[in-house]
Design an enzyme around this catalytic site. Structure first.
Site, PDB file in Angstrom:
ATOM      1  N   ARG A  67      -3.092 -33.071  20.200  1.00 49.26           N
ATOM      2  CA  ARG A  67      -3.112 -34.538  20.324  1.00 49.26           C
ATOM      3  C   ARG A  67      -2.707 -35.195  19.005  1.00 49.26           C
ATOM      4  NH1 ARG A  67      -8.999 -35.382  22.217  1.00 49.26           N
ATOM      5  NH2 ARG A  67      -8.534 -37.599  22.068  1.00 49.26           N
ATOM      6  N   ARG A 117       1.601 -46.177  23.249  1.00 48.65           N
ATOM      7  CA  ARG A 117       1.567 -44.943  22.463  1.00 48.65           C
ATOM      8  C   ARG A 117       2.967 -44.408  22.213  1.00 48.65           C
ATOM      9  NH1 ARG A 117      -3.998 -43.290  24.110  1.00 48.65           N
ATOM     10  NH2 ARG A 117      -4.611 -41.439  22.967  1.00 48.65           N
TER      11      ARG A 117
HETATM   12  P1  AMP Z   1      -7.679 -41.497  24.728  1.00 46.96           P
HETATM   13  O1  AMP Z   1      -8.979 -41.646  25.442  1.00 46.96           O
HETATM   14  O2  AMP Z   1      -7.061 -42.803  24.331  1.00 46.96           O
HETATM   15  O3  AMP Z   1      -7.759 -40.506  23.590  1.00 46.96           O
HETATM   16  O4  AMP Z   1      -6.648 -40.877  25.797  1.00 46.96           O
HETATM   17  C1  AMP Z   1      -6.874 -39.596  26.379  1.00 46.96           C
HETATM   18  C2  AMP Z   1      -5.588 -39.058  26.946  1.00 46.96           C
HETATM   19  O5  AMP Z   1      -5.100 -39.934  27.986  1.00 46.96           O
HETATM   20  C3  AMP Z   1      -4.425 -38.942  25.976  1.00 46.96           C
HETATM   21  O6  AMP Z   1      -4.465 -37.747  25.202  1.00 46.96           O
HETATM   22  C4  AMP Z   1      -3.230 -38.958  26.936  1.00 46.96           C
HETATM   23  O7  AMP Z   1      -3.080 -37.725  27.595  1.00 46.96           O
HETATM   24  C5  AMP Z   1      -3.682 -39.982  27.974  1.00 46.96           C
HETATM   25  N1  AMP Z   1      -3.265 -41.352  27.595  1.00 46.96           N
HETATM   26  C6  AMP Z   1      -4.066 -42.401  27.263  1.00 46.96           C
HETATM   27  N2  AMP Z   1      -3.349 -43.481  26.966  1.00 46.96           N
HETATM   28  C7  AMP Z   1      -2.045 -43.129  27.114  1.00 46.96           C
HETATM   29  C8  AMP Z   1      -0.803 -43.791  26.931  1.00 46.96           C
HETATM   30  N3  AMP Z   1      -0.757 -45.068  26.512  1.00 46.96           N
HETATM   31  N4  AMP Z   1       0.337 -43.104  27.167  1.00 46.96           N
HETATM   32  C9  AMP Z   1       0.310 -41.818  27.597  1.00 46.96           C
HETATM   33  N5  AMP Z   1      -0.815 -41.118  27.772  1.00 46.96           N
HETATM   34  C10 AMP Z   1      -1.999 -41.756  27.534  1.00 46.96           C
END
Ligand code: AMP
Length: 208
Positions: A164, A88
């Protein structure tokens, strides 16, 4: 096949990743799911990650990179994997490049107004993990597949969703150029029907 899905929150990465990973018999590695498991399990990592997630911010690079490196080294990932939600940031992408080589990156595009509508209506089953939009549900509290109770992710509230999206634009969107330069990026329109999008992604991967 070593794949990565990129796209803003609500683009449908998770939904498509489950289908494509099953099709190619590779593990679906979602860093968001892994972090939520850590939080559920009350681990140190989970405690550390929760405050970032709840604020719509990214968890620090070092933590995530270590977590993914370890996951990718497991035997089920030796012949391939599908990364969903990682990398990310540029730092994560560069770190990934030191321990794995991607075959393709799928960039799922959806307009902002659709993203907010999708995420804010998202309901998840606490038992089987299935995801729905509230407009598809007869009973907004019960999973139509397994009867489990449905919940809203803490970070799916509108003000956190906007944060986000802003973090995505600033930190993750530049990866599109990064992977375009490596000639492995493929754009897919993510606003049609779920089956059509799966077919489009499959076509892209078959033509590679
Ligand atoms: P997601 O389910 O992919 O939307 O991820 C939910 C949250 O987890 C994100 O908003 C971040 O806070 C954290 N997160 C997930 N993947 C990453 C990543 N590769 N780098 C940093 N934070 C992450």
């Amino acid at each position: 096949m070593r794949l990565m899905f990129v796209g803003p929150p609500g683009a449908g990465k998770g939904t498509q990743a489950v289908r494509i990973a099953a099709k190619y018999n590779i593990p679906h590695i979602s860093t968001g799911d892994m972090l939520r498991e850590e939080i559920k399990g009350g681990t140190e990592l989970g405690k550390q990650a929760k405050s970032y997630i709840d604020a719509g911010e990214l968890v620090p690079d070092e933590v995530i990179i270590e977590m993914v490196k370890e996951r990718i080294s497991k035997p089920d990932a030796t012949s391939g994997f599908l990364l969903d939600g990682f990398p990310r940031t540029r730092q994560q992408a560069e770190a990934l490049g030191t321990f794995a080589v991607l075959d393709a990156v799928i960039n799922i595009n959806v307009p902002d107004d659709k993203l907010i509508h999708r995420i804010c209506g998202r309901r998840i089953c606490a038992d089987c993990g299935a995801t729905y939009h509230e407009s598809m549900l007869e009973d907004p509290k019960r999973c139509p597949k397994c009867g489990g109770s449905l919940y809203v992710r803490d970070d799916d509230k509108v003000e956190i969703v906007k944060q986000r999206l802003s973090v995505y634009k600033k930190k993750t969107q530049p990866l599109i150029e990064y992977y375009t330069d490596l000639s492995i990026l493929h754009d897919v329109v993510g606003s049609g029907g779920i089956d059509d999008i799966t077919d489009t992604i499959t076509d892209v991967l078959e033509q590679k």
